[in-house]
Scaffold this motif. Structure first.
Motif, short mmCIF file in Angstrom:
data_model
loop_
_atom_site.label_atom_id
_atom_site.label_comp_id
_atom_site.label_asym_id
_atom_site.label_seq_id
_atom_site.Cartn_x
_atom_site.Cartn_y
_atom_site.Cartn_z
N VAL A 156 0.86 -1.18 0.00
CA VAL A 156 0.00 0.00 0.00
C VAL A 156 0.90 1.23 0.00
N TYR A 157 0.71 2.08 -1.00
CA TYR A 157 1.54 3.28 -1.15
C TYR A 157 0.69 4.51 -0.86
N CYS A 158 1.16 5.34 0.06
CA CYS A 158 0.49 6.60 0.33
C CYS A 158 1.02 7.63 -0.68
N LEU A 159 0.15 8.04 -1.58
CA LEU A 159 0.55 9.00 -2.61
C LEU A 159 0.41 10.43 -2.13
N ASN A 160 -0.56 10.66 -1.27
CA ASN A 160 -0.76 12.00 -0.69
C ASN A 160 -1.38 11.84 0.68
N ALA A 161 -0.73 12.39 1.70
CA ALA A 161 -1.16 12.20 3.08
C ALA A 161 -1.87 13.46 3.58
N ASP A 162 -3.20 13.39 3.60
CA ASP A 162 -3.97 14.51 4.13
C ASP A 162 -4.99 14.03 5.15
N GLY A 163 -4.53 13.20 6.08
CA GLY A 163 -5.37 12.77 7.18
C GLY A 163 -6.10 11.46 6.94
N THR A 238 -8.81 15.85 8.57
CA THR A 238 -7.73 16.15 7.63
C THR A 238 -6.41 16.17 8.39
N ALA A 239 -5.31 16.29 7.66
CA ALA A 239 -4.00 16.37 8.30
C ALA A 239 -3.91 17.61 9.18
N GLU A 240 -4.51 18.70 8.75
CA GLU A 240 -4.50 19.92 9.55
C GLU A 240 -5.22 19.71 10.86
N GLU A 241 -6.38 19.08 10.81
CA GLU A 241 -7.14 18.82 12.03
C GLU A 241 -6.41 17.85 12.94
N GLU A 242 -5.77 16.84 12.37
CA GLU A 242 -5.02 15.88 13.18
C GLU A 242 -3.83 16.53 13.87
N SER A 243 -3.24 17.53 13.23
CA SER A 243 -2.08 18.20 13.83
C SER A 243 -2.49 19.09 15.00
N ILE A 244 -3.76 19.46 15.05
CA ILE A 244 -4.26 20.33 16.11
C ILE A 244 -4.86 19.53 17.27
#
Length: 306
Positions: A156-163, A238-244
């Protein structure tokens, strides 16, 4: 009139810059202001998941593959089959090997030569879920009991990580196995099993399996990750929400809405009422994901028919 229009445009641009500056300087405050209005920065409701698409057969050289998009998160799963000797403990079963890859291209947080810590966690969890959910019947991967069986390499390849990386990884893995087609094989004069290519009808050797086939599934696992902040539950962060937000819960359910796994990697103490809410949301999400998956299967079958 033109001057007034320019002034309005300039004011709008200034306002956008101020909002973006506030978002970067005070990310938690920015998110909380949205949550109070029951809306998120990307205009979703707290209980709304991002648009999800599944495309089967994304890799022509693989025996099974799928490309999944969950919002801006993108996962590519591929399966390659190899003949192996089964273990003495399970002579009539095949096996599955799972790898999860996060190349630097998927996120600015991933550095070349430094594997992301989350990658190993997702890999182990993904393997555990695929095995414990009962989705795979390893006996279907047996060729000749006690002698030869299939080893399925799942990458499984993560091509774009946005959460919500695990959710997307699990969907892509499940879709790849659904797309997987077991090839025809024969036994040569030396006793070794080999795959038969396009001239399967002309081979001088007897086929071990008469027709190409797909695996059968009874319990298909689906997952939903929820970010938890105070009294709010944010579905598919999303990645932004996970970072917060430090606290999250991932619920994995099977086709009968039975709980396969509940994961909570750290964070604040969570009430049972919140956990039950996450489970309820996961049930709704499972039904929608199943529809998306079945639609992708029908689309592939229609394409093959045409």
């Amino acid at each position: 009139m033109a001057a007034g229009t320019e002034a309005t445009a300039a004011g709008g641009l200034t306002g956008e810059i101020q909002v973006e500056a506030y978002r970067r300087l005070f990310p938690l405050g920015f998110l909380e202001r949205h949550i109070r209005e029951s809306v998120r920065p990307d205009a979703r409701r707290p209980d709304g998941a991002r648009p999800t698409t599944v495309a089967l057969g994304a890799v022509s050289s693989a025996h099974g593959s799928a490309l999944v998009r969950l919002g801006d998160t993108a996962m590519l799963a591929s399966i390659k089959l190899e003949v192996m000797s089964p273990s003495s403990e399970a002579p009539d079963e095949g096996s599955v090997a799972v790898e999860f890859h996060m190349p630097p291209i998927c996120s600015p947080l991933v550095r070349p030569g430094r594997p992301a810590e989350v990658a190993s966690v997702i890999c182990k969890t993904l393997e555990n879920i695929l095995m414990s959910s009962g989705m795979l019947n390893l006996k279907e991967l047996c060729l000749i009991s006690g002698k030869d069986s299939w080893l399925a390499y799942l990458d499984v390849y993560c091509l774009n990580a946005d959460g919500s990386l695990f959710d997307a990884a699990l969907i892509s893995a499940v879709a790849a196995f659904i797309h997987l087609e077991i090839p025809l094989v024969s036994v040569g004069d030396d006793g070794r099993v080999f795959t038969v290519g396009g001239n399967e009808g002309k081979t001088k050797y007897e086929l071990v399996n008469i027709v190409k086939r797909n695996l059968t599934f009874t319990n298909i696992p689906f997952s939903l990750t929820c970010a938890l902040h105070k009294d709010s539950v944010l579905v598919d962060p999303t990645a932004e929400e996970e970072s917060i937000i430090e606290t999250s819960v991932t619920v994995v359910l099977d086709s009968s809405d039975q709980i396969v796994s509940i994961q909570k990697p750290g964070g604040a103490v969570t009430s049972m009422a919140t956990i039950k809410e996450c489970i309820s949301l996961a049930k709704d999400r499972r039904r929608k994901l199943r529809e998306i998956l079945m639609d992708s299967v029908e689309a592939m079958e229609a394409y093959q028919t045409d």
